[in-house]
Design an enzyme around this catalytic site. Structure first.
Site, PDB file in Angstrom:
ATOM      1  N   SER A 125      -1.449  -9.540   3.996  1.00 33.44           N
ATOM      2  CA  SER A 125      -0.085 -10.077   4.042  1.00 33.44           C
ATOM      3  C   SER A 125      -0.018 -11.284   4.963  1.00 33.44           C
ATOM      4  CB  SER A 125       0.842  -8.979   4.564  1.00 33.44           C
ATOM      5  OG  SER A 125       2.080  -9.507   4.891  1.00 33.44           O
ATOM      6  N   TYR A 150       3.063  -1.610  10.841  1.00 33.06           N
ATOM      7  CA  TYR A 150       2.681  -1.993   9.478  1.00 33.06           C
ATOM      8  C   TYR A 150       1.830  -3.269   9.506  1.00 33.06           C
ATOM      9  CZ  TYR A 150       2.846  -4.235   4.925  1.00 33.06           C
ATOM     10  OH  TYR A 150       2.482  -4.881   3.777  1.00 33.06           O
ATOM     11  N   LYS A 154      -2.468  -4.262   8.543  1.00 33.79           N
ATOM     12  CA  LYS A 154      -3.087  -5.325   7.728  1.00 33.79           C
ATOM     13  C   LYS A 154      -4.145  -6.079   8.533  1.00 33.79           C
ATOM     14  CE  LYS A 154      -0.891  -4.250   4.102  1.00 33.79           C
ATOM     15  NZ  LYS A 154      -1.603  -3.516   3.060  1.00 33.79           N
ATOM     16  N   ASN A 200      13.977  -5.500   1.261  1.00 37.20           N
ATOM     17  CA  ASN A 200      13.657  -6.882   0.912  1.00 37.20           C
ATOM     18  C   ASN A 200      14.854  -7.571   0.277  1.00 37.20           C
ATOM     19  OD1 ASN A 200      11.064  -6.541   1.821  1.00 37.20           O
ATOM     20  ND2 ASN A 200      10.276  -5.941  -0.183  1.00 37.20           N
ATOM     21  N   LEU A 201      14.840  -8.899   0.384  1.00 38.27           N
ATOM     22  CA  LEU A 201      16.013  -9.683  -0.022  1.00 38.27           C
ATOM     23  C   LEU A 201      16.361  -9.547  -1.504  1.00 38.27           C
ATOM     24  CD1 LEU A 201      18.153 -11.861   0.691  1.00 38.27           C
ATOM     25  CD2 LEU A 201      16.416 -13.585   0.141  1.00 38.27           C
TER      26      LEU A 201
HETATM   27  N1  LIG Z   1       5.650  -6.115  -1.612  1.00 32.77           N
HETATM   28  C1  LIG Z   1       5.430  -6.937  -0.614  1.00 32.77           C
HETATM   29  O1  LIG Z   1       6.327  -7.659  -0.180  1.00 32.77           O
HETATM   30  C2  LIG Z   1       4.056  -7.027   0.019  1.00 32.77           C
HETATM   31  C3  LIG Z   1       3.737  -8.126   0.838  1.00 32.77           C
HETATM   32  C4  LIG Z   1       2.476  -8.187   1.420  1.00 32.77           C
HETATM   33  C5  LIG Z   1       1.547  -7.180   1.203  1.00 32.77           C
HETATM   34  N2  LIG Z   1       1.885  -6.112   0.419  1.00 32.77           N
HETATM   35  C6  LIG Z   1       0.901  -5.038   0.223  1.00 32.77           C
HETATM   36  O2  LIG Z   1       0.609  -4.955  -1.161  1.00 32.77           O
HETATM   37  C7  LIG Z   1       0.317  -3.604  -1.503  1.00 32.77           C
HETATM   38  C8  LIG Z   1       1.195  -3.176  -2.656  1.00 32.77           C
HETATM   39  O3  LIG Z   1       2.552  -3.357  -2.305  1.00 32.77           O
HETATM   40  P1  LIG Z   1       3.736  -2.957  -3.281  1.00 32.77           P
HETATM   41  O4  LIG Z   1       4.887  -3.815  -2.929  1.00 32.77           O
HETATM   42  O5  LIG Z   1       3.252  -2.914  -4.665  1.00 32.77           O
HETATM   43  O6  LIG Z   1       4.034  -1.487  -2.721  1.00 32.77           O
HETATM   44  P2  LIG Z   1       4.450  -0.175  -3.537  1.00 32.77           P
HETATM   45  O7  LIG Z   1       4.936   0.813  -2.517  1.00 32.77           O
HETATM   46  O8  LIG Z   1       5.343  -0.508  -4.663  1.00 32.77           O
HETATM   47  O9  LIG Z   1       3.044   0.297  -4.130  1.00 32.77           O
HETATM   48  C9  LIG Z   1       2.118   1.036  -3.375  1.00 32.77           C
HETATM   49  C10 LIG Z   1       1.684   2.229  -4.230  1.00 32.77           C
HETATM   50  O10 LIG Z   1       0.711   2.969  -3.523  1.00 32.77           O
HETATM   51  C11 LIG Z   1       0.978   4.357  -3.668  1.00 32.77           C
HETATM   52  N3  LIG Z   1       0.396   5.026  -2.496  1.00 32.77           N
HETATM   53  C12 LIG Z   1       0.758   4.903  -1.184  1.00 32.77           C
HETATM   54  N4  LIG Z   1       0.010   5.696  -0.414  1.00 32.77           N
HETATM   55  C13 LIG Z   1      -0.876   6.327  -1.238  1.00 32.77           C
HETATM   56  C14 LIG Z   1      -1.922   7.282  -1.029  1.00 32.77           C
HETATM   57  N5  LIG Z   1      -2.175   7.778   0.188  1.00 32.77           N
HETATM   58  N6  LIG Z   1      -2.614   7.717  -2.109  1.00 32.77           N
HETATM   59  C15 LIG Z   1      -2.347   7.240  -3.344  1.00 32.77           C
HETATM   60  N7  LIG Z   1      -1.371   6.352  -3.602  1.00 32.77           N
HETATM   61  C16 LIG Z   1      -0.642   5.898  -2.554  1.00 32.77           C
HETATM   62  C17 LIG Z   1       2.498   4.454  -3.764  1.00 32.77           C
HETATM   63  O11 LIG Z   1       2.938   5.622  -4.419  1.00 32.77           O
HETATM   64  C18 LIG Z   1       2.837   3.195  -4.539  1.00 32.77           C
HETATM   65  O12 LIG Z   1       2.863   3.439  -5.944  1.00 32.77           O
HETATM   66  C19 LIG Z   1       0.504  -2.787  -0.226  1.00 32.77           C
HETATM   67  O13 LIG Z   1      -0.753  -2.644   0.393  1.00 32.77           O
HETATM   68  C20 LIG Z   1       1.412  -3.661   0.606  1.00 32.77           C
HETATM   69  O14 LIG Z   1       1.262  -3.418   1.971  1.00 32.77           O
HETATM   70  C21 LIG Z   1       3.113  -6.025  -0.193  1.00 32.77           C
END
Ligand SMILES: NC(=O)c1ccc[n+]([C@@H]2O[C@H](COP(=O)([O-])OP(=O)(O)OC[C@H]3O[C@@H](n4cnc5c(N)ncnc54)[C@H](O)[C@@H]3O)[C@@H](O)[C@H]2O)c1
Length: 339
Positions: A125, A150, A154, A200-201
């Site tokens: 991120s 969080y 990362k 989020n926004l």
């Molecule tokens: N969405 C954002 O703004 C953003 C920004 C930067 C980084 N990220 C990173 O991108 C990745 C995906 O983000 P997202 O927005 O799709 O999140 P999300 O929560 O929609 O998707 C994450 C998925 O992982 C699953 N999960 C979580 N813990 C688990 C575990 N222990 N075992 C199995 N499944 C598990 C959840 O059920 C979910 O379906 C994450 O690592 C997040 O930190 C997201």
């Protein structure tokens, strides 16, 4: 070629599964449904005509992870999305975040290190940069002390991968630092499904637009930006998803320049909160109700990506605009509220 997508029923993961299947990859999803719904599988199938393999599995259960890789020992690449991502919750429950985001990463790397093809892509991120001293932000910008557990997961996650790559030449990893992913698939078959009040926004905007929330609170109107509101680099989730396919192909074709690479994924263009609201008004024909309130703790003033490395080295660039993303998010919001 079989690819594992952890967290593949989540927001970014599901869009990436679609792009992988569109390119002919055979996808296996691991998800524990802690922040997603099983219906997402139907959405992916409706778009691509192919139902991915799905294993409901909690990556915190090491024994299950080991057994998974014994069953699927022909995986050629792993895209590791699974993590917890709510900044506020991480402040209240740091150990839960360290266990879910760090513990599971370690298990994954231990098992990937036993495969014939050890290709690993990690969701990082732009939060690792904090308030960067210079904009746009390049990959060489200093990593700032994390503002939340969080964010720290990362930073630590990247360090764990870098250290592991140093001692294992067979392992090839790419960390992708996302800016602000928004939007939904244009078909409105999949999109973002925030549980509870959105942090989020854009989901907050669309939920206000549909009448679920009375008005949007804009945190801070006195920042040193042209209109006083914070600036972020909003990237369409479909563009972001495509970057993962390109990163995976880079590893499979051994085009990577070292066995640990880092890329920013953003548009390179910053938009203020008020510009995001204007975009919503434009694509929806509505006039969003909002109020400017005090600043929110921990928010940085401005962040947007320098995309030179992603464009020139990874060979990827965004194709979709803020209005495209906002229109798709609005279409998705209308669909989930009306069905
Ligand atoms: N969405 C954002 O703004 C953003 C920004 C930067 C980084 N990220 C990173 O991108 C990745 C995906 O983000 P997202 O927005 O799709 O999140 P999300 O929560 O929609 O998707 C994450 C998925 O992982 C699953 N999960 C979580 N813990 C688990 C575990 N222990 N075992 C199995 N499944 C598990 C959840 O059920 C979910 O379906 C994450 O690592 C997040 O930190 C997201």
């Amino acid at each position: 070629m079989k690819v594992l997508v952890t967290g593949g029923l989540g927001f970014i993961g599901s869009h990436t599964v679609v792009e992988l299947q569109n390119k002919g990859f055979e996808v296996v999803i691991i998800d524990n449904l802690s922040n997603s719904s099983i219906e997402v599988l139907d959405g992916i199938t409706a778009i691509t005509g192919v139902k991915p393999h799905f294993e409901k599995l909690d990556l915190k259960e090491k024994v299950d992870v080991v057994q998974f890789f014994e069953k699927y020992n022909d995986i050629v690449g792993v895209i590791h999305f699974a993590a917890s991502k709510a900044v506020g919750e991480s402040v209240k429950e740091p150990l839960m975040y360290y266990e879910n985001n760090i513990g599971t990463l370690v298990y994954m790397l231990q098992e990937v290190s036993k495969l014939d093809k050890q290709n690993f892509i990690f969701s990082s991120s732009c939060t690792v940069y904090g308030q960067a001293d210079e904009l746009p932000i390049t990959e060489n910008a200093p990593i700032k002390p994390a503002e939340s557990p969080y964010g720290n997961t990362k930073q630590i996650g990247e360090e764990i991968i870098r250290d592991t790559c140093k001692v294992n030449d067979n392992l090839s990893c790419i960390a992708l630092r996302y800016f602000n992913p928004i939007g939904a698939h244009p078909s409105a078959e999949i999109g973002e499904l925030p549980i509870g009040v959105p942090q989020n926004l854009v989901p907050y905007i669309t939920q206000t637009g549909i009448g679920m929330r009375e008005q949007l609170s804009v945190f801070g109107g006195d920042y040193e930006t042209p209109d006083g509101t914070c600036i972020r680099d909003y990237i369409h989730v479909v563009d972001l998803a495509k970057a993962h396919v390109i990163a995976l192909e880079r590893l499979l074709e051994e085009k990577n320049l070292s066995n640990y690479e880092v890329f920013n994924l953003g548009t390179g263009k910053g938009s203020s909160v008020l510009e995001a609201i204007e975009s919503f008004d434009r694509v929806s024909g509505k006039s969003l109700k909002y109020q400017i309130v005090g600043r929110r703790e921990g928010d940085i003033t401005a962040a947007y990506a320098d995309t030179t490395k992603a464009n020139d080295v990874l060979g990827w660039k965004t194709e979709l605009t803020l209005d495209d993303a906002m229109a798709s998010a609005w279409k998705w919001e209308q669909k989930i509220r009306n069905t």
